[in-house]
Design a protein around this motif. Structure first.
Motif, PDB file in Angstrom:
ATOM      1  N   ILE A  30     -63.073 -26.111 -12.443  1.00 37.85           N
ATOM      2  CA  ILE A  30     -62.537 -25.060 -11.579  1.00 37.85           C
ATOM      3  C   ILE A  30     -61.014 -25.131 -11.547  1.00 37.85           C
ATOM      4  O   ILE A  30     -60.318 -24.116 -11.629  1.00 37.85           O
ATOM      5  CB  ILE A  30     -63.132 -25.177 -10.158  1.00 37.85           C
ATOM      6  CG1 ILE A  30     -64.630 -24.882 -10.176  1.00 37.85           C
ATOM      7  CG2 ILE A  30     -62.426 -24.224  -9.203  1.00 37.85           C
ATOM      8  CD1 ILE A  30     -65.320 -25.117  -8.848  1.00 37.85           C
ATOM      9  N   TYR A  60     -59.508 -23.811 -14.757  1.00 37.99           N
ATOM     10  CA  TYR A  60     -59.620 -22.351 -14.770  1.00 37.99           C
ATOM     11  C   TYR A  60     -58.546 -21.718 -13.890  1.00 37.99           C
ATOM     12  O   TYR A  60     -57.839 -20.789 -14.314  1.00 37.99           O
ATOM     13  CB  TYR A  60     -61.017 -21.947 -14.297  1.00 37.99           C
ATOM     14  CG  TYR A  60     -61.143 -20.508 -13.857  1.00 37.99           C
ATOM     15  CD1 TYR A  60     -60.973 -19.458 -14.758  1.00 37.99           C
ATOM     16  CD2 TYR A  60     -61.435 -20.198 -12.525  1.00 37.99           C
ATOM     17  CE1 TYR A  60     -61.102 -18.138 -14.348  1.00 37.99           C
ATOM     18  CE2 TYR A  60     -61.555 -18.880 -12.110  1.00 37.99           C
ATOM     19  CZ  TYR A  60     -61.388 -17.853 -13.025  1.00 37.99           C
ATOM     20  OH  TYR A  60     -61.506 -16.551 -12.610  1.00 37.99           O
ATOM     21  N   THR A  84     -55.295 -19.245 -14.771  1.00 38.55           N
ATOM     22  CA  THR A  84     -55.161 -17.897 -14.218  1.00 38.55           C
ATOM     23  C   THR A  84     -53.902 -17.772 -13.366  1.00 38.55           C
ATOM     24  O   THR A  84     -53.270 -16.711 -13.345  1.00 38.55           O
ATOM     25  CB  THR A  84     -56.401 -17.526 -13.383  1.00 38.55           C
ATOM     26  OG1 THR A  84     -56.664 -18.558 -12.416  1.00 38.55           O
ATOM     27  CG2 THR A  84     -57.621 -17.354 -14.269  1.00 38.55           C
ATOM     28  N   ARG A  89     -60.926 -17.763  -4.921  1.00 42.41           N
ATOM     29  CA  ARG A  89     -61.789 -18.054  -6.076  1.00 42.41           C
ATOM     30  C   ARG A  89     -62.272 -19.506  -6.050  1.00 42.41           C
ATOM     31  O   ARG A  89     -63.415 -19.795  -6.411  1.00 42.41           O
ATOM     32  CB  ARG A  89     -61.046 -17.770  -7.377  1.00 42.41           C
ATOM     33  CG  ARG A  89     -60.794 -16.296  -7.613  1.00 42.41           C
ATOM     34  CD  ARG A  89     -60.358 -16.016  -9.033  1.00 42.41           C
ATOM     35  NE  ARG A  89     -59.989 -14.617  -9.207  1.00 42.41           N
ATOM     36  CZ  ARG A  89     -59.686 -14.076 -10.373  1.00 42.41           C
ATOM     37  NH1 ARG A  89     -59.703 -14.818 -11.479  1.00 42.41           N
ATOM     38  NH2 ARG A  89     -59.355 -12.801 -10.458  1.00 42.41           N
ATOM     39  N   ARG A  90     -61.389 -20.409  -5.637  1.00 50.65           N
ATOM     40  CA  ARG A  90     -61.797 -21.823  -5.558  1.00 50.65           C
ATOM     41  C   ARG A  90     -62.947 -21.989  -4.559  1.00 50.65           C
ATOM     42  O   ARG A  90     -63.924 -22.692  -4.836  1.00 50.65           O
ATOM     43  CB  ARG A  90     -60.619 -22.703  -5.162  1.00 50.65           C
ATOM     44  CG  ARG A  90     -60.968 -24.198  -5.097  1.00 50.65           C
ATOM     45  CD  ARG A  90     -59.790 -25.045  -4.686  1.00 50.65           C
ATOM     46  NE  ARG A  90     -58.744 -25.044  -5.698  1.00 50.65           N
ATOM     47  CZ  ARG A  90     -58.774 -25.802  -6.785  1.00 50.65           C
ATOM     48  NH1 ARG A  90     -59.801 -26.615  -7.014  1.00 50.65           N
ATOM     49  NH2 ARG A  90     -57.793 -25.750  -7.653  1.00 50.65           N
ATOM     50  N   LEU A 107     -66.221 -20.529  -6.066  1.00 55.01           N
ATOM     51  CA  LEU A 107     -66.790 -21.352  -7.142  1.00 55.01           C
ATOM     52  C   LEU A 107     -67.284 -22.699  -6.616  1.00 55.01           C
ATOM     53  O   LEU A 107     -68.300 -23.214  -7.100  1.00 55.01           O
ATOM     54  CB  LEU A 107     -65.753 -21.545  -8.248  1.00 55.01           C
ATOM     55  CG  LEU A 107     -65.395 -20.263  -9.014  1.00 55.01           C
ATOM     56  CD1 LEU A 107     -64.226 -20.509  -9.963  1.00 55.01           C
ATOM     57  CD2 LEU A 107     -66.608 -19.732  -9.780  1.00 55.01           C
ATOM     58  N   HIS A 167     -65.818 -12.555  -9.006  1.00 48.60           N
ATOM     59  CA  HIS A 167     -65.290 -13.900  -9.220  1.00 48.60           C
ATOM     60  C   HIS A 167     -66.157 -14.670 -10.221  1.00 48.60           C
ATOM     61  O   HIS A 167     -65.631 -15.397 -11.074  1.00 48.60           O
ATOM     62  CB  HIS A 167     -65.237 -14.666  -7.898  1.00 48.60           C
ATOM     63  CG  HIS A 167     -64.265 -14.095  -6.911  1.00 48.60           C
ATOM     64  ND1 HIS A 167     -63.043 -13.575  -7.285  1.00 48.60           N
ATOM     65  CD2 HIS A 167     -64.333 -13.962  -5.558  1.00 48.60           C
ATOM     66  CE1 HIS A 167     -62.403 -13.143  -6.209  1.00 48.60           C
ATOM     67  NE2 HIS A 167     -63.158 -13.361  -5.157  1.00 48.60           N
ATOM     68  N   PHE A 222     -64.932 -16.051 -13.960  1.00 50.15           N
ATOM     69  CA  PHE A 222     -65.005 -17.467 -14.312  1.00 50.15           C
ATOM     70  C   PHE A 222     -65.833 -17.687 -15.576  1.00 50.15           C
ATOM     71  O   PHE A 222     -65.408 -18.391 -16.506  1.00 50.15           O
ATOM     72  CB  PHE A 222     -65.609 -18.283 -13.165  1.00 50.15           C
ATOM     73  CG  PHE A 222     -65.916 -19.706 -13.538  1.00 50.15           C
ATOM     74  CD1 PHE A 222     -64.903 -20.638 -13.701  1.00 50.15           C
ATOM     75  CD2 PHE A 222     -67.234 -20.115 -13.755  1.00 50.15           C
ATOM     76  CE1 PHE A 222     -65.179 -21.948 -14.061  1.00 50.15           C
ATOM     77  CE2 PHE A 222     -67.516 -21.423 -14.112  1.00 50.15           C
ATOM     78  CZ  PHE A 222     -66.496 -22.346 -14.272  1.00 50.15           C
ATOM     79  N   TYR A 223     -67.010 -17.089 -15.628  1.00 46.20           N
ATOM     80  CA  TYR A 223     -67.880 -17.339 -16.777  1.00 46.20           C
ATOM     81  C   TYR A 223     -67.372 -16.654 -18.042  1.00 46.20           C
ATOM     82  O   TYR A 223     -67.592 -17.142 -19.157  1.00 46.20           O
ATOM     83  CB  TYR A 223     -69.317 -16.930 -16.450  1.00 46.20           C
ATOM     84  CG  TYR A 223     -70.012 -17.976 -15.594  1.00 46.20           C
ATOM     85  CD1 TYR A 223     -70.393 -19.201 -16.131  1.00 46.20           C
ATOM     86  CD2 TYR A 223     -70.231 -17.754 -14.244  1.00 46.20           C
ATOM     87  CE1 TYR A 223     -70.996 -20.178 -15.352  1.00 46.20           C
ATOM     88  CE2 TYR A 223     -70.843 -18.719 -13.451  1.00 46.20           C
ATOM     89  CZ  TYR A 223     -71.212 -19.934 -14.014  1.00 46.20           C
ATOM     90  OH  TYR A 223     -71.803 -20.905 -13.239  1.00 46.20           O
ATOM     91  N   TRP A 273     -64.201 -16.492 -18.726  1.00 53.65           N
ATOM     92  CA  TRP A 273     -63.191 -17.471 -19.159  1.00 53.65           C
ATOM     93  C   TRP A 273     -63.867 -18.658 -19.852  1.00 53.65           C
ATOM     94  O   TRP A 273     -63.420 -19.109 -20.916  1.00 53.65           O
ATOM     95  CB  TRP A 273     -62.403 -17.957 -17.940  1.00 53.65           C
ATOM     96  CG  TRP A 273     -61.544 -19.152 -18.210  1.00 53.65           C
ATOM     97  CD1 TRP A 273     -60.279 -19.174 -18.732  1.00 53.65           C
ATOM     98  CD2 TRP A 273     -61.885 -20.527 -17.960  1.00 53.65           C
ATOM     99  NE1 TRP A 273     -59.817 -20.473 -18.831  1.00 53.65           N
ATOM    100  CE2 TRP A 273     -60.787 -21.319 -18.361  1.00 53.65           C
ATOM    101  CE3 TRP A 273     -63.017 -21.158 -17.440  1.00 53.65           C
ATOM    102  CZ2 TRP A 273     -60.782 -22.711 -18.259  1.00 53.65           C
ATOM    103  CZ3 TRP A 273     -63.022 -22.547 -17.326  1.00 53.65           C
ATOM    104  CH2 TRP A 273     -61.911 -23.303 -17.741  1.00 53.65           C
TER     105      TRP A 273
END
Length: 276
Positions: free
Chosen positions: A2, A5, A9, A22-23, A26, A67, A71-72, A74
């Motif tokens: 995380i 990532y 970003t 986002r943190r 996730l 979100h 993430f996925y 990326w």
């Protein structure tokens, strides 16, 4: 994973507040997937996690879905997963949100009751410049720039852009009671400005305490609605609200019953041509 990532970003311009959201999302997903790891999640597990909490609104699910997809996507581009499990996550259909401006006279009443220079500034910045709470939190004295046309600099916009907008006289007047330089809303430990949640909580609590059932963000709705009511120019309102799309502006601009009735009463059709 995380952290890597988010580091990437952020380097591409993701705002710190957005990265923090986002943190949290996730991290919550990672806990919800235990004992499965983030990179071993299946489409079925992601969908189950997305719909498992009944307290989440459709708008929240829509945001969380975006979100996950980011993430996925990326992780797939970086080669950490062979297949993106979020690629077929169903879209969340969010009903059209109605504007929620304050009732007529309530903004004026809130300003007349507020005693603290900071509370007056909070209300003025939201209702007369349409600032979001995180933007209010980051205002400095030097952001109010006097001249032939007073201007307000907004350094921390949604999306990371900087803006310069005309400053309403109410904001210029509020600035006279606050420091001309430095944070208007500093942290108690002196390490920067307060978090947006402080503005949200204090401002909303004040409005409720004086009998106004509204939140700080609804002052932004009032700003957009009042501008549109007085100008009828959605493009100008879009610019002053700093929206990239007029579709977003429409969510904040309520057309009053009086205006709708007036326009409807003026509706007329041309007379039919007379046959010769």
């Amino acid at each position: 994973m995380i952290t890597q990532y988010l580091d990437e970003t952020r380097a591409l311009g993701l705002r710190p507040n957005s990265a923090a959201v986002r943190r949290r999302v996730l991290a919550g997903l990672a806990l919800g997937l235990v004992p499965t790891g983030l990179l071993e999640a299946t489409p079925e597990q992601l969908l189950a996690w997305l719909i498992h909490t009944p307290d989440w609104s459709l708008a929240t699910r829509q945001a969380y879905r975006s979100h996950l997809v980011a993430f996925y996507s990326w992780a797939a581009r970086r080669g950490y997963i062979a297949m993106d499990p979020s690629i077929d996550l169903p879209q969340v259909k969010v009903p059209r949100r109605l504007p929620r401006p304050l009732a007529a006279g309530e903004v004026t009443r809130a300003l007349s009751i507020a005693k603290s220079p900071q509370m007056i500034a909070m209300i003025a910045l939201a209702a007369f410049a349409g600032l979001r709470c995180f933007e209010i939190a980051a205002v400095r004295g030097e952001d109010v720039q006097l001249g032939a046309i007073a201007r307000l600099r907004i350094p921390e916009q949604k999306g990371g852009d900087e803006a310069m907008v005309p400053a309403h006289p109410v904001i210029v007047e509020a600035a006279k009671s606050l420091p001309p330089r430095g944070w208007w809303f500093p942290r108690q430990d002196g390490r920067g400005h307060v978090h947006a949640s402080v503005i949200t909580n204090q401002g909303s609590a004040f409005l409720r305490a004086i009998g106004i059932d509204a939140t700080m963000h609804q002052l932004r709705h009032s700003f957009g609605t009042q501008l549109y009511e007085q100008t009828g120019d959605l493009r100008v309102v879009q610019e002053l609200m700093r929206h990239r799309s007029p579709t977003s502006t429409a969510l904040y601009t309520e057309v009053s019953d009086t205006r709708r009735a007036t326009v409807l009463q003026q509706l007329a059709y041309a007379a039919a041509p007379v046959a010769s």
